[in-house]
Design a protein around this motif. Structure first.
Motif, PDB file in Angstrom:
ATOM      1  N   GLY A  61       0.810  -1.213   0.000  1.00  0.00           N
ATOM      2  CA  GLY A  61       0.000   0.000   0.000  1.00  0.00           C
ATOM      3  C   GLY A  61       0.841   1.259   0.000  1.00  0.00           C
ATOM      4  N   HIS A  62       1.991   1.182   0.645  1.00  0.00           N
ATOM      5  CA  HIS A  62       2.904   2.328   0.657  1.00  0.00           C
ATOM      6  C   HIS A  62       3.527   2.506  -0.716  1.00  0.00           C
ATOM      7  CE1 HIS A  62       5.648   5.321   2.066  1.00  0.00           C
ATOM      8  NE2 HIS A  62       6.690   4.566   1.820  1.00  0.00           N
ATOM      9  N   GLY A  63       3.984   1.427  -1.319  1.00  0.00           N
ATOM     10  CA  GLY A  63       4.516   1.403  -2.683  1.00  0.00           C
ATOM     11  C   GLY A  63       4.881   2.744  -3.269  1.00  0.00           C
ATOM     12  N   VAL A  64       4.435   2.956  -4.486  1.00  0.00           N
ATOM     13  CA  VAL A  64       4.669   4.239  -5.149  1.00  0.00           C
ATOM     14  C   VAL A  64       3.450   5.139  -5.019  1.00  0.00           C
ATOM     15  CG1 VAL A  64       6.374   3.396  -6.791  1.00  0.00           C
ATOM     16  CG2 VAL A  64       3.963   3.311  -7.387  1.00  0.00           C
ATOM     17  N   GLY A  65       2.455   4.656  -4.291  1.00  0.00           N
ATOM     18  CA  GLY A  65       1.279   5.475  -4.026  1.00  0.00           C
ATOM     19  C   GLY A  65       0.242   5.470  -5.120  1.00  0.00           C
ATOM     20  N   GLY A  66       0.388   4.578  -6.072  1.00  0.00           N
ATOM     21  CA  GLY A  66      -0.582   4.524  -7.162  1.00  0.00           C
ATOM     22  C   GLY A  66      -1.837   3.770  -6.760  1.00  0.00           C
ATOM     23  N   PRO A  67      -2.887   3.900  -7.569  1.00  0.00           N
ATOM     24  CA  PRO A  67      -4.150   3.225  -7.266  1.00  0.00           C
ATOM     25  C   PRO A  67      -4.003   1.705  -7.205  1.00  0.00           C
ATOM     26  CG  PRO A  67      -4.392   4.703  -9.161  1.00  0.00           C
ATOM     27  CD  PRO A  67      -2.956   4.727  -8.744  1.00  0.00           C
ATOM     28  N   ALA A  68      -3.142   1.125  -8.022  1.00  0.00           N
ATOM     29  CA  ALA A  68      -2.964  -0.331  -8.004  1.00  0.00           C
ATOM     30  C   ALA A  68      -2.405  -0.788  -6.662  1.00  0.00           C
ATOM     31  CB  ALA A  68      -2.055  -0.774  -9.151  1.00  0.00           C
ATOM     32  N   ASP A  69      -1.482  -0.010  -6.089  1.00  0.00           N
ATOM     33  CA  ASP A  69      -0.922  -0.352  -4.777  1.00  0.00           C
ATOM     34  C   ASP A  69      -2.004  -0.312  -3.707  1.00  0.00           C
ATOM     35  OD1 ASP A  69       1.638  -0.633  -5.826  1.00  0.00           O
ATOM     36  OD2 ASP A  69       2.170   1.448  -5.415  1.00  0.00           O
ATOM     37  N   TRP A  70      -2.849   0.712  -3.751  1.00  0.00           N
ATOM     38  CA  TRP A  70      -3.922   0.843  -2.767  1.00  0.00           C
ATOM     39  C   TRP A  70      -4.910  -0.310  -2.905  1.00  0.00           C
ATOM     40  CZ3 TRP A  70      -9.116   1.031  -2.260  1.00  0.00           C
ATOM     41  CH2 TRP A  70      -9.617   1.506  -1.042  1.00  0.00           C
ATOM     42  N   LEU A  71      -5.295  -0.619  -4.137  1.00  0.00           N
ATOM     43  CA  LEU A  71      -6.252  -1.707  -4.366  1.00  0.00           C
ATOM     44  C   LEU A  71      -5.693  -3.053  -3.915  1.00  0.00           C
ATOM     45  CD1 LEU A  71      -7.636  -0.644  -7.852  1.00  0.00           C
ATOM     46  CD2 LEU A  71      -8.901  -0.692  -5.697  1.00  0.00           C
ATOM     47  N   THR A  72      -4.412  -3.287  -4.196  1.00  0.00           N
ATOM     48  CA  THR A  72      -3.777  -4.539  -3.782  1.00  0.00           C
ATOM     49  C   THR A  72      -3.723  -4.622  -2.267  1.00  0.00           C
ATOM     50  OG1 THR A  72      -2.478  -4.599  -5.815  1.00  0.00           O
ATOM     51  CG2 THR A  72      -1.704  -5.967  -3.990  1.00  0.00           C
ATOM     52  N   CYS A  73      -3.332  -3.540  -1.624  1.00  0.00           N
ATOM     53  CA  CYS A  73      -3.300  -3.481  -0.162  1.00  0.00           C
ATOM     54  C   CYS A  73      -4.677  -3.815   0.396  1.00  0.00           C
ATOM     55  CB  CYS A  73      -2.864  -2.079   0.289  1.00  0.00           C
ATOM     56  SG  CYS A  73      -3.011  -1.751   2.068  1.00  0.00           S
ATOM     57  N   ASN A  74      -5.687  -3.155  -0.122  1.00  0.00           N
ATOM     58  CA  ASN A  74      -7.047  -3.350   0.350  1.00  0.00           C
ATOM     59  C   ASN A  74      -7.487  -4.802   0.179  1.00  0.00           C
ATOM     60  OD1 ASN A  74      -9.550  -1.933   1.310  1.00  0.00           O
ATOM     61  ND2 ASN A  74     -10.323  -2.885  -0.555  1.00  0.00           N
ATOM     62  N   GLN A  75      -7.255  -5.363  -0.989  1.00  0.00           N
ATOM     63  CA  GLN A  75      -7.705  -6.726  -1.250  1.00  0.00           C
ATOM     64  C   GLN A  75      -6.970  -7.739  -0.377  1.00  0.00           C
ATOM     65  OE1 GLN A  75     -10.399  -7.559  -3.294  1.00  0.00           O
ATOM     66  NE2 GLN A  75     -10.133  -9.397  -2.044  1.00  0.00           N
ATOM     67  N   LEU A  76      -5.673  -7.551  -0.210  1.00  0.00           N
ATOM     68  CA  LEU A  76      -4.906  -8.458   0.646  1.00  0.00           C
ATOM     69  C   LEU A  76      -5.432  -8.437   2.082  1.00  0.00           C
ATOM     70  CD1 LEU A  76      -1.253  -7.815  -0.612  1.00  0.00           C
ATOM     71  CD2 LEU A  76      -2.584  -9.940  -0.863  1.00  0.00           C
ATOM     72  N   LEU A  77      -5.712  -7.248   2.584  1.00  0.00           N
ATOM     73  CA  LEU A  77      -6.213  -7.143   3.951  1.00  0.00           C
ATOM     74  C   LEU A  77      -7.598  -7.779   4.094  1.00  0.00           C
ATOM     75  CD1 LEU A  77      -5.024  -3.550   4.939  1.00  0.00           C
ATOM     76  CD2 LEU A  77      -4.078  -5.747   5.709  1.00  0.00           C
ATOM     77  N   VAL A  78      -8.473  -7.540   3.136  1.00  0.00           N
ATOM     78  CA  VAL A  78      -9.807  -8.144   3.175  1.00  0.00           C
ATOM     79  C   VAL A  78      -9.680  -9.667   3.117  1.00  0.00           C
ATOM     80  CG1 VAL A  78     -11.979  -8.393   1.903  1.00  0.00           C
ATOM     81  CG2 VAL A  78     -11.028  -6.121   2.307  1.00  0.00           C
ATOM     82  N   ASP A  79      -8.778 -10.158   2.260  1.00  0.00           N
ATOM     83  CA  ASP A  79      -8.553 -11.606   2.165  1.00  0.00           C
ATOM     84  C   ASP A  79      -8.046 -12.189   3.479  1.00  0.00           C
ATOM     85  OD1 ASP A  79      -9.377 -11.519  -0.469  1.00  0.00           O
ATOM     86  OD2 ASP A  79      -7.352 -11.709  -1.315  1.00  0.00           O
ATOM     87  N   LEU A  80      -7.361 -11.370   4.276  1.00  0.00           N
ATOM     88  CA  LEU A  80      -6.865 -11.816   5.581  1.00  0.00           C
ATOM     89  C   LEU A  80      -7.940 -11.749   6.665  1.00  0.00           C
ATOM     90  CD1 LEU A  80      -3.345 -10.119   5.550  1.00  0.00           C
ATOM     91  CD2 LEU A  80      -3.806 -12.590   5.536  1.00  0.00           C
TER      92      LEU A  80
END
Length: 96
Positions: A61-80
């Motif tokens: 989610g910190h990544g480069v701050g792009g929307p893909a990083d945010w979406l990946t962060c969000n999905q990983l957390l929801v999956d957890l």
């Protein structure tokens, strides 16, 4: 003209700065708290265990701050098992 304005107008600004530095009175801003840590702390505060999966999601989610990083962060957390609202807030914190 006030004393400060007269001092500054008289070219004494560099002297004042040098004096402040020598005296150790210059306030230096501390670096901002790492955003990945803010993400992790938020989730820990909500009662989630911060293990390797959460750390990975926050780092992405910190990544480069792009929307893909945010979406990946969000999905990983929801999956957890993180509630969607908490995942969104955590990833917002990671991205900022």
């Amino acid at each position: 003209m006030t004393k400060v304005k007269r001092l500054l107008a008289g070219g004494s600004a560099s002297f004042l700065v040098a004096t402040a530095i020598v005296a150790g009175t210059v306030a230096v801003a501390a670096p901002a708290q790492a955003t990945t840590q803010s993400c992790q702390n938020y989730l820990a505060g909500k009662g989630y265990t911060v293990g390797s999966g959460v750390k990975r999601a926050c780092n992405i989610g910190h990544g480069v701050g792009g929307p893909a990083d945010w979406l990946t962060c969000n999905q990983l957390l929801v999956d957890l098992g993180v509630r969607a609202a908490h995942a969104r807030t955590a990833c917002d914190r990671a991205a900022n």
